[in-house]
Design an enzyme around this catalytic site. Structure first.
Site, PDB file in Angstrom:
ATOM      1  N   ASP A 136       0.398  34.318  40.793  1.00 36.58           N
ATOM      2  CA  ASP A 136       1.595  34.975  40.251  1.00 36.58           C
ATOM      3  C   ASP A 136       2.853  34.165  40.602  1.00 36.58           C
ATOM      4  OD1 ASP A 136      -0.271  37.053  39.698  1.00 36.58           O
ATOM      5  OD2 ASP A 136       0.126  37.918  41.674  1.00 36.58           O
ATOM      6  N   GLU A 188       0.530  42.275  30.986  1.00 42.56           N
ATOM      7  CA  GLU A 188       1.236  42.248  32.267  1.00 42.56           C
ATOM      8  C   GLU A 188       1.869  40.889  32.485  1.00 42.56           C
ATOM      9  OE1 GLU A 188      -1.779  42.997  35.236  1.00 42.56           O
ATOM     10  OE2 GLU A 188      -2.527  40.931  35.169  1.00 42.56           O
ATOM     11  N   ARG A 222      -6.640  31.202  43.263  1.00 42.12           N
ATOM     12  CA  ARG A 222      -5.755  31.061  42.111  1.00 42.12           C
ATOM     13  C   ARG A 222      -4.605  30.161  42.557  1.00 42.12           C
ATOM     14  NH1 ARG A 222      -4.607  37.085  40.161  1.00 42.12           N
ATOM     15  NH2 ARG A 222      -4.582  37.424  42.422  1.00 42.12           N
TER      16      ARG A 222
END
Length: 314
Positions: free
Chosen positions: A16, A196, A294
Site C-alpha cells: 500500500d 479499493e 508485497r
C-alpha cells in the site's frame, strides 16, 4: 539516475505504498508494514534513495479499542501548512482479529519536517454511516478539497465500493457521500468483490482515479476511473470506468497482484510515476494478507493521443 534505471522493487515488504514529493525537494514515503502495528515515514532526495532511507516511527497502535489492530495504508499529505496522515485501523476482539472492521483515522503534525515534532490524533474520519471503511485519500480541485475512499454499504452485496465527498477540513467530510464505483466486472470480483485503494491524478483536462480490485493474491489488479476536470465530481455519471484492468499480473515479468497504487513525479518533474505494490511469486501459503512480500515498485507512465494514461509500459 533515470526513471528506467530505478531499482525494482525499490522497497521490500512495504505494501500500500504512498510517495509524495514536497516543495522541500524530498520524497516522503509511507506504507503498510508487515506487522500492521505502526506508521513509519521515511524521506529521500530521490525515489531510489527511499530504499536506503531510515524509517521513523511516528505512531503506534493502541493497546485496545478501535485503533488497536491492522494499521493499514497510511498516506502522508501536506495541506494548508500542516502534515496529515490518513490511515485505517481496526480492533481485535475474542472472535475477530480486526479484519473487515476498519475505520478511517487522521493524524496531524505542524512541524516543518514530518519526521520531527508531535503527531496529534484528530480522530475518526466519519462518513455518512458506520461500516468497514479504509483507503482514504484527498485532493484539491478548483478550490474544493475532496475525500475519496473505500467503504462497505450494508445494502450492497460485496466488500467495498468507492465514494467521494467534499471536505470541511482535513479530517471532516461535509454533505452526502457519493458512490462513484462498485465491483461490476468479472475481474473485480475474484475472491472478493472489491473496489479499493484509490489514488488521484489531474492531467490533460481529466481527473484520473486508479483503484484496485479482487482478492490480494495474484488476482489483484488495477482499474481506472476518469472524469472531465470541468464536470461535477460529485455526480456518479461524471465518472467512467475502464472495462478491463489497466494493470494486472505479468507472470513473465514476475509481477503478481499489482495494486494499491499512487502517483508521483520524477526528480526532474517531467515524468509521471506510478507507485504500486506486487509480489514476485504466484503461490502463497495461508492468507495473502499475512504474506509479507508485497514490495513497492515504480514505473514510468505515458499518455495516448486522447490524453489517457498508458499504465502497462513494458
Amino acid at each position: 539516475m533515470t526513471v528506467k534505471e530505478l531499482v525494482k522493487p525499490i522497497i521490500l515488504q512495504r505494501a500500500d505504498p504512498w510517495i509524495y514529493k514536497h516543495t522541500d525537494g524530498y520524497y516522503y514515503f509511507s506504507a503498510s508494514v508487515p506487522e500492521y502495528d505502526r506508521i513509519e515515514i521515511r524521506r529521500a532526495k530521490t525515489i531510489n534513495g527511499l530504499s536506503e532511507a531510515d524509517g521513523v516511527t511516528i505512531w503506534r497502535k493502541h493497546e485496545e479499542g478501535m485503533l488497536s489492530a491492522n494499521i493499514w495504508a497510511p498516506e502522508i499529505h501536506y495541506i494548508d501548512g500542516k502534515w496529515y496522515v490518513y490511515f485505517a485501523a481496526a480492533r481485535t476482539t475474542e472472535t475477530n482479529e480486526g479484519l473487515f472492521d476498519h475505520r478511517m483515522f487522521v493524524l496531524e503534525n505542524e512541524s516543518e519536517n514530518p519526521l520531527e515534532g508531535k503527531w496529534i490524533e484528530k480522530g475518526q474520519l466519519k462518513t455518512n454511516w458506520e461500516s468497514f471503511a479504509l483507503d482514504s485519500t484527498t485532493f484539491e480541485h478548483n478550490g474544493v478539497r475532496y475525500l475519496v475512499w473505500a467503504q462497505k454499504d450494508p445494502n450492497i452485496y460485496g466488500n467495498s465500493n468507492l465514494y467521494i465527498a467534499k471536505m470541511k477540513n482535513p479530517w471532516t467530510i461535509e454533505g452526502e457521500q457519493v458512490m462513484i464505483a462498485e465491483p461490476e466486472y468479472d475481474w473485480e470480483k475474484i475472491g472478493f468483490l472489491v473496489n479499493e485503494g484509490p489514488a488521484v491524478l489531474n492531467r490533460n483536462g481529466k481527473i484520473f482515479i486508479s483503484y484496485s480490485a479482487s482478492a490480494t493474491d495474484y488476482n489483484y489488479c488495477m482499474g481506472v476511473l476518469i472524469a472531465d476536470e470541468n464536470s461535477d465530481l460529485l455526480n456518479k455519471n461524471s465518472w467512467h470506468k475502464s472495462e478491463k484492468p489497466v494493470l494486472k499480473t505479468d507472470e513473465e515479468g514476475e509481477i503478481f497482484g499489482p495494486g494499491h497504487s499512487c502517483f508521483t513525479v520524477s526528480e526532474d518533474g517531467k515524468k509521471d510515476i506510478l507507485v504500486y505494490h506486487a509480489r514476485n511469486y504466484k503461490e502463497i501459503v495461508g492468507d495473502p494478507l499475512y504474506d509479507p512480500n508485497r514490495h513497492t515498485f515504480v514505473k514510468e507512465l505515458a499518455y495516448d493521443d486522447k490524453g489517457n494514461i498508458i499504465f502497462d509500459l513494458k
